[in-house]
Motif scaffolding. Structure first.
Motif, PDB file in Angstrom:
ATOM      1  N   ARG A  85       0.839  -1.207   0.000  1.00 52.74           N
ATOM      2  CA  ARG A  85       0.000   0.000   0.000  1.00 52.74           C
ATOM      3  C   ARG A  85       0.871   1.253   0.000  1.00 52.74           C
ATOM      4  NH1 ARG A  85      -4.810   0.414  -1.422  1.00 52.74           N
ATOM      5  NH2 ARG A  85      -5.304   1.888   0.188  1.00 52.74           N
ATOM      6  N   ARG A  86       1.992   1.228   0.733  1.00 52.80           N
ATOM      7  CA  ARG A  86       2.893   2.384   0.736  1.00 52.80           C
ATOM      8  C   ARG A  86       3.516   2.547  -0.637  1.00 52.80           C
ATOM      9  NH1 ARG A  86       4.324   0.486   6.059  1.00 52.80           N
ATOM     10  NH2 ARG A  86       6.167  -0.497   5.190  1.00 52.80           N
ATOM     11  N   LEU A  87       3.847   1.434  -1.290  1.00 48.67           N
ATOM     12  CA  LEU A  87       4.411   1.497  -2.629  1.00 48.67           C
ATOM     13  C   LEU A  87       3.404   2.097  -3.605  1.00 48.67           C
ATOM     14  CD1 LEU A  87       6.785   0.896  -4.467  1.00 48.67           C
ATOM     15  CD2 LEU A  87       5.904  -1.410  -4.755  1.00 48.67           C
ATOM     16  N   GLU A  88       2.128   1.691  -3.481  1.00 47.37           N
ATOM     17  CA  GLU A  88       1.085   2.261  -4.327  1.00 47.37           C
ATOM     18  C   GLU A  88       0.994   3.767  -4.121  1.00 47.37           C
ATOM     19  OE1 GLU A  88      -2.695   0.362  -3.708  1.00 47.37           O
ATOM     20  OE2 GLU A  88      -1.807  -1.625  -3.873  1.00 47.37           O
ATOM     21  N   LEU A  89       1.020   4.216  -2.867  1.00 47.23           N
ATOM     22  CA  LEU A  89       0.948   5.641  -2.577  1.00 47.23           C
ATOM     23  C   LEU A  89       2.137   6.366  -3.181  1.00 47.23           C
ATOM     24  CD1 LEU A  89      -0.349   8.064  -1.216  1.00 47.23           C
ATOM     25  CD2 LEU A  89       0.877   7.440   0.873  1.00 47.23           C
ATOM     26  N   GLY A  90       3.321   5.789  -3.053  1.00 44.98           N
ATOM     27  CA  GLY A  90       4.510   6.408  -3.636  1.00 44.98           C
ATOM     28  C   GLY A  90       4.395   6.542  -5.138  1.00 44.98           C
ATOM     29  N   THR A  91       3.842   5.537  -5.774  1.00 40.15           N
ATOM     30  CA  THR A  91       3.662   5.565  -7.225  1.00 40.15           C
ATOM     31  C   THR A  91       2.673   6.651  -7.627  1.00 40.15           C
ATOM     32  OG1 THR A  91       4.144   3.214  -7.354  1.00 40.15           O
ATOM     33  CG2 THR A  91       3.006   4.182  -9.224  1.00 40.15           C
ATOM     34  N   VAL A  92       1.580   6.752  -6.894  1.00 41.45           N
ATOM     35  CA  VAL A  92       0.562   7.770  -7.188  1.00 41.45           C
ATOM     36  C   VAL A  92       1.133   9.163  -6.980  1.00 41.45           C
ATOM     37  CG1 VAL A  92      -1.643   8.733  -6.404  1.00 41.45           C
ATOM     38  CG2 VAL A  92      -1.403   6.274  -6.727  1.00 41.45           C
ATOM     39  N   LEU A  93       1.812   9.386  -5.849  1.00 39.93           N
ATOM     40  CA  LEU A  93       2.391  10.704  -5.593  1.00 39.93           C
ATOM     41  C   LEU A  93       3.423  11.069  -6.644  1.00 39.93           C
ATOM     42  CD1 LEU A  93       2.799  10.684  -1.723  1.00 39.93           C
ATOM     43  CD2 LEU A  93       1.303  12.157  -3.058  1.00 39.93           C
ATOM     44  N   ASP A  94       4.244  10.109  -7.019  1.00 46.78           N
ATOM     45  CA  ASP A  94       5.265  10.359  -8.029  1.00 46.78           C
ATOM     46  C   ASP A  94       4.630  10.753  -9.362  1.00 46.78           C
ATOM     47  OD1 ASP A  94       7.953  10.551  -8.736  1.00 46.78           O
ATOM     48  OD2 ASP A  94       7.944   8.531  -9.580  1.00 46.78           O
ATOM     49  N   ALA A  95       3.540  10.113  -9.705  1.00 46.97           N
ATOM     50  CA  ALA A  95       2.849  10.430 -10.961  1.00 46.97           C
ATOM     51  C   ALA A  95       2.291  11.851 -10.946  1.00 46.97           C
ATOM     52  CB  ALA A  95       1.727   9.429 -11.209  1.00 46.97           C
ATOM     53  N   HIS A  96       1.834  12.309  -9.807  1.00 43.69           N
ATOM     54  CA  HIS A  96       1.256  13.649  -9.712  1.00 43.69           C
ATOM     55  C   HIS A  96       2.306  14.749  -9.643  1.00 43.69           C
ATOM     56  CE1 HIS A  96      -2.954  12.576  -9.485  1.00 43.69           C
ATOM     57  NE2 HIS A  96      -2.609  11.565  -8.717  1.00 43.69           N
ATOM     58  N   LEU A  97       3.520  14.402  -9.279  1.00 42.83           N
ATOM     59  CA  LEU A  97       4.560  15.419  -9.161  1.00 42.83           C
ATOM     60  C   LEU A  97       4.818  16.142 -10.473  1.00 42.83           C
ATOM     61  CD1 LEU A  97       7.196  13.837  -6.791  1.00 42.83           C
ATOM     62  CD2 LEU A  97       5.644  15.728  -6.331  1.00 42.83           C
ATOM     63  N   SER A  98       4.782  15.435 -11.572  1.00 40.51           N
ATOM     64  CA  SER A  98       5.035  16.114 -12.849  1.00 40.51           C
ATOM     65  C   SER A  98       3.962  17.160 -13.124  1.00 40.51           C
ATOM     66  CB  SER A  98       5.153  15.116 -13.994  1.00 40.51           C
ATOM     67  OG  SER A  98       3.940  14.423 -14.168  1.00 40.51           O
ATOM     68  N   ASN A 139       5.157  14.268   1.378  1.00 44.47           N
ATOM     69  CA  ASN A 139       4.462  12.980   1.504  1.00 44.47           C
ATOM     70  C   ASN A 139       5.216  11.859   0.794  1.00 44.47           C
ATOM     71  OD1 ASN A 139       2.433  14.054   3.051  1.00 44.47           O
ATOM     72  ND2 ASN A 139       1.035  14.341   1.336  1.00 44.47           N
ATOM     73  N   LEU A 140       5.749  12.153  -0.361  1.00 43.93           N
ATOM     74  CA  LEU A 140       6.535  11.150  -1.078  1.00 43.93           C
ATOM     75  C   LEU A 140       7.773  10.783  -0.270  1.00 43.93           C
ATOM     76  CD1 LEU A 140       6.881   9.414  -3.590  1.00 43.93           C
ATOM     77  CD2 LEU A 140       8.025  11.361  -4.675  1.00 43.93           C
ATOM     78  N   GLY A 141       8.388  11.765   0.367  1.00 42.74           N
ATOM     79  CA  GLY A 141       9.544  11.501   1.216  1.00 42.74           C
ATOM     80  C   GLY A 141       9.202  10.578   2.376  1.00 42.74           C
ATOM     81  N   VAL A 142       8.045  10.787   2.983  1.00 41.94           N
ATOM     82  CA  VAL A 142       7.599   9.910   4.068  1.00 41.94           C
ATOM     83  C   VAL A 142       7.452   8.482   3.547  1.00 41.94           C
ATOM     84  CG1 VAL A 142       5.663   9.397   5.623  1.00 41.94           C
ATOM     85  CG2 VAL A 142       6.498  11.741   5.402  1.00 41.94           C
ATOM     86  N   THR A 143       6.840   8.352   2.398  1.00 44.82           N
ATOM     87  CA  THR A 143       6.650   7.023   1.812  1.00 44.82           C
ATOM     88  C   THR A 143       7.992   6.371   1.508  1.00 44.82           C
ATOM     89  OG1 THR A 143       4.531   7.687   0.876  1.00 44.82           O
ATOM     90  CG2 THR A 143       5.581   5.752  -0.089  1.00 44.82           C
ATOM     91  N   PHE A 144       8.899   7.109   0.885  1.00 45.06           N
ATOM     92  CA  PHE A 144      10.219   6.566   0.606  1.00 45.06           C
ATOM     93  C   PHE A 144      10.916   6.120   1.893  1.00 45.06           C
ATOM     94  CE2 PHE A 144      10.892   9.127  -3.568  1.00 45.06           C
ATOM     95  CZ  PHE A 144      10.338   8.108  -4.302  1.00 45.06           C
ATOM     96  N   SER A 145      10.811   6.932   2.927  1.00 46.73           N
ATOM     97  CA  SER A 145      11.445   6.593   4.196  1.00 46.73           C
ATOM     98  C   SER A 145      10.897   5.291   4.765  1.00 46.73           C
ATOM     99  CB  SER A 145      11.252   7.727   5.196  1.00 46.73           C
ATOM    100  OG  SER A 145      11.855   7.419   6.421  1.00 46.73           O
ATOM    101  N   LYS A 146       9.584   5.128   4.725  1.00 47.47           N
ATOM    102  CA  LYS A 146       8.959   3.909   5.236  1.00 47.47           C
ATOM    103  C   LYS A 146       9.344   2.684   4.420  1.00 47.47           C
ATOM    104  CE  LYS A 146       5.093   6.044   7.575  1.00 47.47           C
ATOM    105  NZ  LYS A 146       3.643   6.145   7.695  1.00 47.47           N
ATOM    106  N   LEU A 147       9.689   2.907   3.155  1.00 45.51           N
ATOM    107  CA  LEU A 147      10.112   1.799   2.295  1.00 45.51           C
ATOM    108  C   LEU A 147      11.615   1.537   2.401  1.00 45.51           C
ATOM    109  CD1 LEU A 147       8.045   2.650  -0.916  1.00 45.51           C
ATOM    110  CD2 LEU A 147       7.667   0.740   0.663  1.00 45.51           C
ATOM    111  N   GLY A 148      12.291   2.321   3.254  1.00 44.96           N
ATOM    112  CA  GLY A 148      13.730   2.150   3.405  1.00 44.96           C
ATOM    113  C   GLY A 148      14.547   2.833   2.334  1.00 44.96           C
ATOM    114  N   ARG A 149      13.916   3.670   1.551  1.00 46.60           N
ATOM    115  CA  ARG A 149      14.597   4.384   0.464  1.00 46.60           C
ATOM    116  C   ARG A 149      15.004   5.762   0.976  1.00 46.60           C
ATOM    117  NH1 ARG A 149      10.306   3.230  -4.291  1.00 46.60           N
ATOM    118  NH2 ARG A 149      11.604   4.749  -5.392  1.00 46.60           N
ATOM    119  N   HIS A 150      15.952   5.765   1.921  1.00 45.86           N
ATOM    120  CA  HIS A 150      16.283   6.966   2.677  1.00 45.86           C
ATOM    121  C   HIS A 150      16.958   8.058   1.844  1.00 45.86           C
ATOM    122  CE1 HIS A 150      14.865   4.926   6.196  1.00 45.86           C
ATOM    123  NE2 HIS A 150      15.650   3.888   5.912  1.00 45.86           N
TER     124      HIS A 150
END
Length: 70
Positions: A6-19, A42-53
């Protein structure tokens, strides 16, 4: 958003909207710069939770720069 998928899905959605936000913030900075900064945070929070610091740090720094430029 406890499950990693679910966090990965959120990261994907946020990333798509950034452009879209980047384009809008470029044309209408007073209106959309804060929205872009919020999305980056918000994308940073998601990345952090996924270990993508490193990625989290990069987008948080970009968000901070946008806030300081407001």
């Amino acid at each position: 958003l406890q499950r990693p998928s679910r966090r990965l899905e959120l990261g994907t959605v946020l990333d798509a909207h950034l452009s879209d936000y980047r384009e809008l913030a470029g044309v209408y900075p007073d209106r959309y710069r804060s929205d872009l900064a919020f999305s980056l945070h918000n994308l940073g929070v998601t990345f952090s939770k996924l270990g993508r610091h490193d990625e989290a740090t990069n987008v948080w720094l970009e968000a901070e720069a946008l806030r300081e430029g407001s």
